[in-house]
Design an enzyme around this catalytic site. Structure first.
Site, mmCIF file in Angstrom:
data_model
loop_
_atom_site.group_PDB
_atom_site.id
_atom_site.type_symbol
_atom_site.label_atom_id
_atom_site.label_comp_id
_atom_site.label_asym_id
_atom_site.label_seq_id
_atom_site.Cartn_x
_atom_site.Cartn_y
_atom_site.Cartn_z
ATOM 1 N N LYS A 116 0.860 -1.201 0.000
ATOM 2 C CA LYS A 116 0.000 0.000 0.000
ATOM 3 C C LYS A 116 0.890 1.244 0.000
ATOM 4 C CE LYS A 116 -3.946 1.916 2.603
ATOM 5 N NZ LYS A 116 -4.849 1.707 3.753
ATOM 6 N N SER A 159 -9.974 -0.665 6.861
ATOM 7 C CA SER A 159 -9.376 -0.569 5.526
ATOM 8 C C SER A 159 -8.651 -1.806 5.007
ATOM 9 C CB SER A 159 -8.416 0.608 5.467
ATOM 10 O OG SER A 159 -9.155 1.786 5.322
ATOM 11 N N SER A 174 -9.799 1.630 2.639
ATOM 12 C CA SER A 174 -8.947 2.393 1.755
ATOM 13 C C SER A 174 -7.871 1.570 1.037
ATOM 14 C CB SER A 174 -8.255 3.505 2.545
ATOM 15 O OG SER A 174 -7.395 2.935 3.525
HETATM 16 N N1 GLN Z 1 -13.233 3.808 5.894
HETATM 17 C C1 GLN Z 1 -12.650 4.215 7.108
HETATM 18 C C2 GLN Z 1 -12.367 5.689 7.069
HETATM 19 O O1 GLN Z 1 -12.691 6.294 6.113
HETATM 20 C C3 GLN Z 1 -11.462 3.392 7.396
HETATM 21 C C4 GLN Z 1 -10.155 3.943 6.978
HETATM 22 C C5 GLN Z 1 -9.000 3.074 7.300
HETATM 23 O O2 GLN Z 1 -9.133 2.039 7.930
HETATM 24 N N2 GLN Z 1 -7.834 3.544 6.900
HETATM 25 O O3 GLN Z 1 -11.824 6.256 7.962
#
Ligand code: GLN
Length: 492
Positions: free
Chosen positions: A81, A180, A156
């Site tokens: 990532k 995420s 994400s």
């Molecule tokens: N979807 C969640 C957010 O927008 C999770 C993000 C993450 O785990 N990096 O914060």
């Protein structure tokens, strides 16, 4: 013969059995991903030169070393990532404000993977600064779900999930602050692990919310995810929150040990609004455990309903502080703003307005507000108290002895992969996509996301559905063992 849909375990057998070389295998991956990724958009950067060089070196090592001395991840091609630093390569966090930033050191997880002779194929796409649940908030490109190109891959860590699901890599790293890793794993039908807070060092990982962030693996099987986890876990002097835990046997699998685990099913996770097919798939998995003789107990986590609101106070607060360092002077400036002709204040303003996208901006504003004097107690301090109650819910059901359960089984997301564009203009509905993943982050627990059915049976009409197994702090061995039991004995 080498095929891209190998698991890490198959791949090793082939390599050690001299069926193919590291260079051959890596070459196939690069050729494929350069062709296929135009369509899928999983990668922000392909590290071909470096990867091929490394593969040659590893082939030499392979010919000179006793296979038993090679790491279990020897020669394994992985995708990373793009919020994890690899020295000498760009790390953008999918933000324009870091577009030209080149990492000057390795994240601890990268140093460990390098030590295990992993080959890095490339850096994967994400929502800008890991804020999002669909990878649509990347400043650079759209990542698509390999099961249906009109749908999102989740987020994400969408790029990492797609890289594994589309057989462009054998494993990947993501980060999970509110879901995420687990949610994109679910949307793409692969395995994803969010480790316990403190299990894996975050040194060299671009911080989103420091009391929640964890790095973890994506893989095709639970066994593969366990191998990657064992390699990256451990205490690190560069991350004071990393814990001293002995992980040596975390990937050891004993079916009879898994069989003894008592499973809790929280009633608050099967609420209205959950798609019928998701509910059916998760209940189907629970039924398989039941028929096999597992002890299943209904449990209650009464504060679940406050988790999303609590998270969207704590996360923006921490993110606003973490993102303050991106001022256009440190790291890399956005091009086209003349430093000489602007005051320092205007320069910051222009850099940040141009370099940071809408979603991070929204969260920076919200975070600054909830931390400001006069509002701190009403919002931030209160959210911390609610966080405590959410943790206590889990502590109660995880009590050791007769009354408690060892693991919790629940859906990952209320829906399957949704259509590109269907939520991106509506932040609130995007936030609600995390309703089942956020509680484990707030409580710092480990959680494994795995397909409820054989991924080979998934297609456009029948999109992947994962369920998650949540475990006590540092009890990754339990959730990995149970996940593996499901994958190997029960799933059909
Ligand atoms: N979807 C969640 C957010 O927008 C999770 C993000 C993450 O785990 N990096 O914060």
């Amino acid at each position: 013969m080498f095929t891209r849909n190998f698991t890490i375990k198959d791949y090793r057998q082939g390599l050690v059995g001299k069926k193919f070389s590291v260079a051959e295998a890596i070459g196939v991956f690069f050729d494929f991903l350069k062709k296929e990724d135009d369509k899928l958009g999983a990668f922000l950067a392909v590290l071909e030169g470096d990867g091929k060089e490394k593969a040659k070196e590893l082939d030499k090592k392979l010919s000179q070393t006793n296979p038993e001395e090679l790491s279990p991840l020897f020669g394994v091609p992985m995708a990373i990532k793009d919020n994890v630093l690899i020295s000498g390569f760009g790390t953008t966090a999918a933000s324009k404000i870091l577009e030209d930033y080149v990492a000057s050191y390795d994240a601890t997880v990268i140093r460990k993977l390098k030590g295990a002779d992993v080959v890095f194929l490339g850096k994967t796409n994400l929502d800008e600064f890991a804020m999002g649940a669909s990878t649509e908030y990347s400043a650079f490109k759209q990542t698509r779900n390999p099961y249906d190109l009109s749908r999102v891959p989740g987020g994400s860590s969408g790029g990492s999930a797609v890289a594994v699901a589309a057989n462009m890599a054998l494993g990947a790293l993501g980060s999970d602050t509110g879901g995420s890793i687990r949610q994109p794993a679910g949307f793409c039908g692969v395995v994803g692990l969010k480790p316990t807070y403190g299990a894996v060092s975050r040194y060299g990982v671009i911080a989103l919310a420091s009391s929640l962030d964890q790095v973890g693996p994506f893989a095709k099987t639970v066994a593969d995810a366990a191998l990657i986890f064992r390699t990256i876990a451990g205490q690190d002097k560069f991350d004071a929150t990393s814990a001293d835990v002995d992980w040596i046997a975390v990937d050891e699998y004993r079916p009879e040990e898994a069989k003894k685990l008592k499973i809790g099913v929280p009633k608050e996770y099967f609420i209205e609004g959950i798609e019928p097919e998701v509910k059916k798939a998760v209940l189907g998995a629970i039924d398989k455990f039941k028929k096999d003789g597992f002890e299943i107990k209904e449990i209650s986590l009464p504060h679940t309903k406050y988790a999303v609101s609590c998270y969207y106070i704590i996360l923006p607060a921490e993110a606003s502080a973490n993102l303050a360092r991106y001022d256009g002077i440190r790291y890399s400036p956005v091009a086209g703003i003349d430093k000489e002709k602007t005051s320092l204040w205007d320069y910051y303003l222009k850099q940040r307005s141009k370099g940071i996208g809408d979603e991070p901006t929204r969260r920076i504003l919200l975070g600054t507000f909830v931390l400001s004097s006069g509002y701190y107690d009403a919002y931030y301090a209160k959210a911390q108290k609610v966080r405590r109650l959410i943790l206590e819910d889990f502590e109660k059901v995880f009590e050791k002895g007769d009354r408690g359960v060892d693991v919790i089984l629940a859906p990952v997301s209320p829906t399957k992969a949704f259509a590109i564009g269907s939520k991106s203009d509506d932040p609130l509905s995007m936030y609600l996509a995390d309703i089942f993943t956020i509680p484990a982050n707030l409580a710092g627990l480990c959680a494994l996301s795995l397909p409820a059915a054989d991924p080979k049976t998934f297609n456009k009409e029948n999109l992947p559905v994962n369920f998650q197994i949540i475990g006590r702090h540092f009890e990754e061995r339990n959730i990995l063992g149970l996940g593996r039991y499901f994958e190997e004995e029960l799933r059909s």
